[in-house]
Write a protein that holds these residues in place. Structure first.
Motif, PDB file in Angstrom:
ATOM      1  N   LEU A  15     -96.797 -80.473-116.625  1.00  0.00           N
ATOM      2  CA  LEU A  15     -97.882 -79.702-116.030  1.00  0.00           C
ATOM      3  C   LEU A  15     -98.029 -80.018-114.544  1.00  0.00           C
ATOM      4  CD1 LEU A  15    -100.484 -80.054-118.920  1.00  0.00           C
ATOM      5  CD2 LEU A  15     -99.035 -78.078-118.417  1.00  0.00           C
ATOM      6  N   GLU A  16     -97.923 -81.286-114.190  1.00  0.00           N
ATOM      7  CA  GLU A  16     -98.021 -81.672-112.787  1.00  0.00           C
ATOM      8  C   GLU A  16     -96.837 -81.129-111.984  1.00  0.00           C
ATOM      9  OE1 GLU A  16     -98.520 -85.925-112.808  1.00  0.00           O
ATOM     10  OE2 GLU A  16    -100.577 -85.782-113.563  1.00  0.00           O
ATOM     11  N   ALA A  17     -95.660 -81.101-112.594  1.00  0.00           N
ATOM     12  CA  ALA A  17     -94.486 -80.551-111.908  1.00  0.00           C
ATOM     13  C   ALA A  17     -94.673 -79.067-111.609  1.00  0.00           C
ATOM     14  CB  ALA A  17     -93.226 -80.767-112.754  1.00  0.00           C
ATOM     15  N   VAL A  18     -95.290 -78.338-112.533  1.00  0.00           N
ATOM     16  CA  VAL A  18     -95.547 -76.909-112.308  1.00  0.00           C
ATOM     17  C   VAL A  18     -96.505 -76.724-111.140  1.00  0.00           C
ATOM     18  CG1 VAL A  18     -96.596 -74.827-113.297  1.00  0.00           C
ATOM     19  CG2 VAL A  18     -95.043 -76.205-114.679  1.00  0.00           C
ATOM     20  N   ILE A  19     -97.590 -77.486-111.124  1.00  0.00           N
ATOM     21  CA  ILE A  19     -98.578 -77.360-110.039  1.00  0.00           C
ATOM     22  C   ILE A  19     -97.966 -77.765-108.698  1.00  0.00           C
ATOM     23  CG2 ILE A  19    -100.747 -78.304-109.126  1.00  0.00           C
ATOM     24  CD1 ILE A  19    -101.108 -76.125-111.244  1.00  0.00           C
ATOM     25  N   GLY A  74     -87.832 -73.197-112.399  1.00  0.00           N
ATOM     26  CA  GLY A  74     -87.373 -74.252-113.304  1.00  0.00           C
ATOM     27  C   GLY A  74     -88.531 -74.963-113.985  1.00  0.00           C
ATOM     28  N   ALA A  75     -89.589 -75.261-113.209  1.00  0.00           N
ATOM     29  CA  ALA A  75     -90.762 -75.934-113.774  1.00  0.00           C
ATOM     30  C   ALA A  75     -91.459 -75.033-114.792  1.00  0.00           C
ATOM     31  CB  ALA A  75     -91.727 -76.337-112.658  1.00  0.00           C
ATOM     32  N   LEU A  76     -91.582 -73.752-114.471  1.00  0.00           N
ATOM     33  CA  LEU A  76     -92.191 -72.819-115.422  1.00  0.00           C
ATOM     34  C   LEU A  76     -91.335 -72.672-116.677  1.00  0.00           C
ATOM     35  CD1 LEU A  76     -93.570 -69.958-113.156  1.00  0.00           C
ATOM     36  CD2 LEU A  76     -94.889 -71.488-114.626  1.00  0.00           C
ATOM     37  N   GLY A  77     -90.030 -72.672-116.494  1.00  0.00           N
ATOM     38  CA  GLY A  77     -89.125 -72.584-117.645  1.00  0.00           C
ATOM     39  C   GLY A  77     -89.311 -73.760-118.591  1.00  0.00           C
TER      40      GLY A  77
END
Length: 196
Positions: free
Chosen positions: A69-73, A108-111
Motif C-alpha cells: 500500500l505504501e509503495a502504491v502511494i 507495477g505497484a498497482l499491479g
C-alpha cells in the motif's frame, strides 16, 4: 528589364508566402500535440485522485500488506509530481522519459496491489473496491486513448518539421523535435470463470 524584376519579385513573394504558410502549419502542429498532452494530463490527474481512495479501501482488509500500500502511494505521488513537470514541457524528451518511468513504476505497484486483492475475497467483493477498480480501469483506458492521440499529433508534427523544404523553416525558427510518450500497459490477471 521590367520582366526580370517582375519575375524576381514574383518568386520572392512565393518564397515568403511559402515560408509563412509553413511556419503557421508548424505552429498549428505544435499546438495540437501540446493540447493532446493536456488531455493525458487531465486523465492522469483523475487517476491519481482515485488511487488514495483505492488504498484506503484496501487498508481495512490488507493490514499485513502495508508495504504494498505504501509503495502504491509513493509511486502515485512521484507520478503526480512528474506529470506536472511534463505538462510544463510537453514533447520534451527528458520530461516524457521521466513521466513514462514514473507511470511504469506506478503501474507495477498497482499491479501488485490488484494481485493481492485477489487473495482477499472479502475485499474483492467490497462494493467500493469494485467501483474504484472499475473507475481506475476506465481511466486507464482514457489515458491510453489520450496517449495515442498525443503520439499521433507528435508524429505528425515531427514529420511536418522534418520534410524538405519545411525543415529549413523549422530549423531556422527553433521548432525542435517532440518525443512520444510510451507507458507500459498495466497487466492484470483476468478473472476466471468456472462452471461447476
Amino acid at each position: 528589364m521590367d520582366a526580370v524584376v517582375s519575375v524576381f519579385f514574383g518568386i520572392a513573394l512565393l518564397v515568403v508566402v511559402f515560408a509563412i504558410a509553413t511556419y503557421n502549419s508548424l505552429v498549428k502542429q505544435r499546438n495540437l500535440f501540446k493540447n493532446a498532452f493536456s488531455q493525458i494530463d487531465v486523465q492522469l490527474k483523475r487517476r491519481y485522485d482515485l488511487i488514495p481512495n483505492l488504498v484506503e479501501t484496501a487498508k481495512g482488509y490488507m493490514k499485513h500488506e502495508r508495504e504494498v500500500l505504501e509503495a502504491v502511494i509513493t509511486a502515485r505521488n512521484q507520478a503526480a509530481a512528474t506529470v506536472k513537470q511534463a505538462a510544463a514541457h510537453p514533447g520534451a524528451a527528458q520530461a516524457m522519459t521521466a513521466l513514462a518511468g514514473a507511470e511504469n513504476t506506478l503501474n507495477g505497484a498497482l499491479g501488485r496491489l490488484f494481485a493481492l486483492v485477489e487473495s482477499y475475497p472479502d475485499l474483492k467483493a467490497n462494493q467500493n473496491m469494485m467501483q474504484l477498480s472499475e473507475e481506475i480501469t476506465s481511466t486507464e483506458n482514457r489515458v491510453a486513448f489520450a496517449r495515442q492521440a498525443y503520439n499521433d499529433a507528435v508524429t505528425s508534427y515531427n514529420t511536418s518539421r522534418e520534410v524538405f523544404p519545411a525543415s529549413l523553416i523549422a530549423g531556422s525558427f527553433g521548432f525542435t523535435p517532440a518525443s512520444v510518450l510510451e507507458i507500459a500497459e498495466v497487466e492484470r490477471q483476468a478473472p476466471r470463470v468456472a462452471f461447476s
